[in-house]
Design an enzyme around this catalytic site. Sequence first.
Site, PDB file in Angstrom:
ATOM      1  CG  ASP A   1      -2.211  -0.667   0.982  1.00  0.00           C
ATOM      2  OD1 ASP A   1      -2.718  -0.540  -0.134  1.00  0.00           O
ATOM      3  OD2 ASP A   1      -2.720  -1.328   1.892  1.00  0.00           O
TER       4      ASP A   1
ATOM      5  CB  THR B   1      -1.707   5.904   2.779  1.00  0.00           C
ATOM      6  OG1 THR B   1      -2.011   6.659   1.615  1.00  0.00           O
ATOM      7  CG2 THR B   1      -1.814   6.780   4.001  1.00  0.00           C
TER       8      THR B   1
ATOM      9  CG  ASP C   1      -2.451   0.810   7.409  1.00  0.00           C
ATOM     10  OD1 ASP C   1      -3.065   0.803   6.325  1.00  0.00           O
ATOM     11  OD2 ASP C   1      -1.923   1.826   7.888  1.00  0.00           O
TER      12      ASP C   1
END
Length: 827
Positions: A341, A343, A583
């Site tokens: 990912d 971010t 996350d």
Amino acid sequence: MTQRALDPSGDEPNRSPIPSGTERPVMIDAGSELDPVHPVEPPAPGGGRGLTAAEVAERIARGEVNDVPVRSSRSLREIVHANVFTRFNLIIGVLWVIMLSVAPIQDSLFGFVIIANTGIGIVQEWRAKKTLDSLAVIGEAKPTVRRDGVAAEISTSEIVLGDLVELGPGDKVVVDGSVAESDSLEIDESLLTGEADPVLKRPGDPVMSGSFVVAGGGAFAATKVGREAYAAQLAEEASRFTLVQSELRSGISTILKYVTWMMIPTAIGLILSQLVVDGHNFRASIARTVGGIVPMIPEGLVLLTSVAFAIGVVRLGRKQCLVQELPAIEGLARVDIVCLDKTGTLTEGGMVVTEVRALNGTDEPYLRRVLAAFGASDPRPNASLQAIIDAYPVPDGDGWGVTQSLPFSSARKYSGAAFDEDGGQSSGWLLGAPDVLLPEDDPALTEIEQLNQQGLRVLLLARVQGPLDAPGTGAGAEPSALIVLEQRLRPDAQETLAYFADQRVATKVISGDNAVSVGAVAAKLGLPGAEHPVDARRLPTDPDEMATAIEENAVFGRVTPQQKREMVAALQSRGHTVAMTGDGVNDVLALKDADIGVSMGSGSEATRAVAQIVLLNNSFATLPSVVAEGRRVIGNITRVATLFLTKTVYSVLLAILVVCFQVEYPFLPRHLTLLSTLTIGIPAFFLALAPNKERAHPHFVRRVMRYAIPSGTIAAVATFATYLLARHYYVGPGSLDAETSAATLTLFLVSMWVLAIIARPYTWWRICLVAAMGLAFLIVLVVPWLQNFFALKLVGAQMPWTAVGIAVVASAALEYAWRLVSRRFPA
């Protein structure tokens, strides 16, 4: 429980951690108008405040507590049992008792070695258990429970029957219950039921432990706790620390199974032949028979594998890396594609509003009021919204009333809010991805494209008419402003990406953000292929074509959660071993389907629950350490397994040759204990823990046996040849000891050459290790009391030098065999 909300632009969420035990008042706006589509149901009288302290105490006294023990590792009793009561420990234990009764203590040394080895295994796994348990406490989910009208984080095991548990995006449902409050609460139950679509939950609907929130919020009353919650038992079983289900361990189990079947007939034949050959000396026959059986057992191989894994867990634990499933260390070492990912992985979570550009003549002071109200409408602000709140706080006493809210959805890629403005006017707004809310020919997209190319994140604020979640609402939105956000790159991201490139591990950035923006960020970090980002909405749906597109490109934007899952499956269909990091709740399905799921410690409860590895320090830079640890374990165990199995092969073949030629077995147990210690035991311990960056390869059993079989065969033939020559050379009393000494010299030298091959590539300490083992054997040969202890004394010069010459020829054959095998039988 740490609250979590998703970024309206479609990427990762932000977390605002609440320290354990922190209390906060429950804010209920009795005067606000409820969402006309998904109204927030008012709690039942008294129910909205949760249980009282007296009610909690009463339930604890009745045992209505969520006391299911969720363990991350085996108990001390299980560790001792697993290390002591093994098949080979039983065999060696019986042989040890026999040797203690019929032979000197020197011939029983192998039993003491096994005791030491077992003790080392227990201590190392106990250390790993303590490390895992301490890290599991740090990473444990802390649900927020409302009691006496106050919400506070508590341990999952402290929840009692009837507790009111709050939920927000990314939170995991920890016990079974019934929804009490719902604010557009959507729960994903796919991990339990297989149903891919989130389920909208209203008051009274059941919720199951193991599911997680994807949008909205609310609270539920616990109806089943402890062992009554069946889904919780499944979750406990699935997340329990395990030492199985890995290619390495299953391969070793396969090898040991075949070794056992080989041992039984060979041992029987050896016993019968020795009783026939030397029937007049029963004790000597038993001693030499045991000496032939013991080295067939690769008992140290299982120990070293467990020790290597356990030490790996301890090493990673010191770097704040929680390994929830032990084979994950091995699995990540086999990974050849890492999906990241943006971010929270390549960039830091926090953002700053750098600019707000009004569109279509929207008044800027009015925009500031709208943004302030929008920020205040969400009790769980994410990174983007928190940046807006910081830039545009609500003036004191000047807030607008919220009449409707629309939680973020990864499928929609926007959120919404409706307000009662000053003067009785009402308005509805959407905040999210510009290229989703705007038509493809909108002129504003050109401006947005230029901002994205600079690596900036851009959100669109648009005005809408009618209900926020009505079909087609986003398509009819009127653009009002562009909010430009800046993200900070992680300082260690570039170095980590460079590490993966150097290790020939392909990196794929998969994000919900605009593809151009993601590509710009990846380009700043030097990721190859970042200059050609791909919009995932244009990816082919055919799995094979999708796999080709993913292999050929490196950066993907506007990826939906379902697409992430499909991308992982497409890569796996091509034979890739895929690791997925994330996350956010939108990563859960892909994390679960990937070969290795890696979650940040600050990630949602759902991601931490399904991931095999949790980076508690939230540092992407820890991943290279995990990969390196896995490669160290696999590469080194493959090396030392060849040593152990070479010994097994030559022991079995020597026993067969002894039976066929009807001669006395050439060795006593003390001889093979010495050889095993110097050429296998001590070197294998150091080699198993040494650094090793070699990429892991599949087919463990084939890779080991293709070298062990020719090596063991050459060692057995050379040793038996020396033994037969010595039997013809030496005559008279003491001849058997001289024959044994000559055979031992040949076997030691050939075994040392196997060790020298396995120790490559040489470093100073590897050279010193091999030299030290040779020196130790030389000391045994020249020190009188060691000669007597191990019954080793070279007689004359001709036969010892003949033994050396045979060993030299065998070593040359070894070199040729290894090179031939490497060319003709690649693993």
